[in-house]
Write an enzyme that holds these catalytic residues in place. Structure first.
Site, short mmCIF file in Angstrom:
data_model
loop_
_atom_site.label_atom_id
_atom_site.label_comp_id
_atom_site.label_asym_id
_atom_site.label_seq_id
_atom_site.Cartn_x
_atom_site.Cartn_y
_atom_site.Cartn_z
N LEU A 147 0.83 -1.21 0.00
CA LEU A 147 0.00 0.00 0.00
C LEU A 147 0.86 1.26 0.00
CD1 LEU A 147 -2.78 -1.20 2.48
CD2 LEU A 147 -2.86 -1.13 -0.03
N GLU A 170 4.67 -7.70 6.61
CA GLU A 170 4.36 -6.68 7.63
C GLU A 170 5.48 -6.59 8.67
OE1 GLU A 170 2.11 -4.85 6.70
OE2 GLU A 170 1.18 -6.22 5.28
O1 K1U Z 1 1.63 -4.01 3.89
C1 K1U Z 1 1.07 -3.66 2.86
O2 K1U Z 1 1.54 -2.79 2.14
C2 K1U Z 1 -0.22 -4.33 2.47
C3 K1U Z 1 -0.04 -5.37 1.37
C4 K1U Z 1 0.20 -6.71 2.01
C5 K1U Z 1 0.67 -7.86 1.17
C6 K1U Z 1 0.14 -8.14 -0.06
C7 K1U Z 1 0.58 -9.23 -0.79
C8 K1U Z 1 1.55 -10.06 -0.27
C9 K1U Z 1 2.09 -9.77 0.95
C10 K1U Z 1 1.65 -8.68 1.67
C11 K1U Z 1 -1.32 -5.36 0.53
O3 K1U Z 1 -2.36 -5.65 1.01
S1 K1U Z 1 -1.18 -4.92 -1.14
C12 K1U Z 1 -2.86 -5.08 -1.75
C13 K1U Z 1 -3.31 -6.50 -1.90
O4 K1U Z 1 -2.51 -7.41 -1.91
C14 K1U Z 1 -4.76 -6.80 -2.04
C15 K1U Z 1 -5.69 -5.82 -2.18
C16 K1U Z 1 -7.04 -6.13 -2.31
C17 K1U Z 1 -7.45 -7.44 -2.28
C18 K1U Z 1 -6.53 -8.45 -2.14
C19 K1U Z 1 -5.18 -8.13 -2.01
ZN ZN Z 2 3.74 -3.12 2.37
#
Ligand code: K1U
Ligand code: ZN
Length: 174
Positions: free
Chosen positions: A97, A139
Site C-alpha cells: 500500500l 508486515e
Molecule cells: O503491507 C502492505 O503494504 C499491504 C499489502 C500486504 C501484502 C500483499 C501481498 C503479499 C504480501 C503482503 C497489501 O495488502 S497490497 C494489496 C493486496 O494485496 C490486495 C488488495 C485487495 C485485495 C486483495 C489483495
Molecule cells: Zn507493504
C-alpha cells in the site's frame, strides 16, 4: 466514517525506512490504533498494514486475508518470527500500500511461526503458510524499515522506483 482513517505513507517517505519500537503493553490506546489500522486497511483495500505505514513507529500490525483463510482479523503487537521451515519457499506477486500499483514476485519461507501479543494483551503464537506466511513476513519487514522491493534484484527494484518517480512527477503537474 473516512475521517477516522489514517493516511498511508507512500515511498519515498523516510518514515517507511525507520525501525519501530516495541510496545510495553497492549492498552486501550494501542488497541484503538490497531482497530483504526484495520479500518484503514479495509478501505485501501489491502490484506495487511504495519504501523510505520501510517507514520506510527510502534511494533503494531494488522492482517486479514478474509474468512476463507483466517477466522478473525489479526491485531499483533511485537511480532517475532520464532521459526521458519528452511526447506520450502513460496513465491507470490506482492504489492504494498506504500508502493501503490506495483507488484513483483517475492520468494520467502513457505511456513513460519510468529509469536505476538494480541489486542487483549495476551501472548499468542500462530503458524502460517503460503499467502498468510508471506503477508506476516511482509508486515514484520515493515516494522524493521524493510520494503518488498528490497527482496528484488537491484535492476527490478530500480525499475519500480523509476516508474514511481515518473508517476509522482506526473501527479505533481496535475
Ligand atoms: O503491507 C502492505 O503494504 C499491504 C499489502 C500486504 C501484502 C500483499 C501481498 C503479499 C504480501 C503482503 C497489501 O495488502 S497490497 C494489496 C493486496 O494485496 C490486495 C488488495 C485487495 C485485495 C486483495 C489483495
Ligand atoms: Zn507493504
Amino acid at each position: 466514517m473516512t475521517d477516522d482513517l489514517f493516511n498511508i505513507c507512500i515511498i519515498p517517505n523516510p518514515v517507511l525506512r525507520e525501525r519501530c519500537a516495541p510496545v510495553d503493553k497492549v492498552d486501550a490506546a494501542a488497541r484503538r490504533t490497531m482497530e483504526r489500522m484495520l479500518r484503514t486497511m479495509y478501505d485501501a483495500p489491502g490484506i495487511g498494514l504495519a504501523a510505520s505505514q501510517v507514520g506510527i513507529l510502534q511494533r503494531l500490525m494488522v492482517v486479514d486475508l478474509g474468512r476463507a483463510a483466517q477466522a478473525t482479523p489479526l491485531m499483533m503487537a511485537n511480532p517475532d518470527l520464532v521459526w521458519h521451515d528452511p526447506a520450502e519457499t513460496f513465491t507470490y506477486p506482492e504489492g504494498c500500500l506504500s508502493i501503490p500499483g506495483h507488484y513483483a514476485d517475492v520468494t520467502r519461507p513457505k511456513r513460519v511461526r510468529v509469536r505476538y501479543i494480541d489486542e487483549n494483551n495476551q501472548a499468542q503464537e500462530i503458524e502460517a503458510d503460503d499467502l498468510l506466511s508471506s503477508c506476516l513476513q511482509h508486515e514484520m519487514d515493515h516494522l524493521n524499515g524493510v520494503l518488498f522491493i528490497d527482496h528484488l534484484s537491484p535492476l527490478k527494484r530500480k525499475m519500480i522506483l523509476k516508474k514511481v518517480e515518473k508517476e509522482q512527477s506526473r501527479e505533481h503537474l496535475l
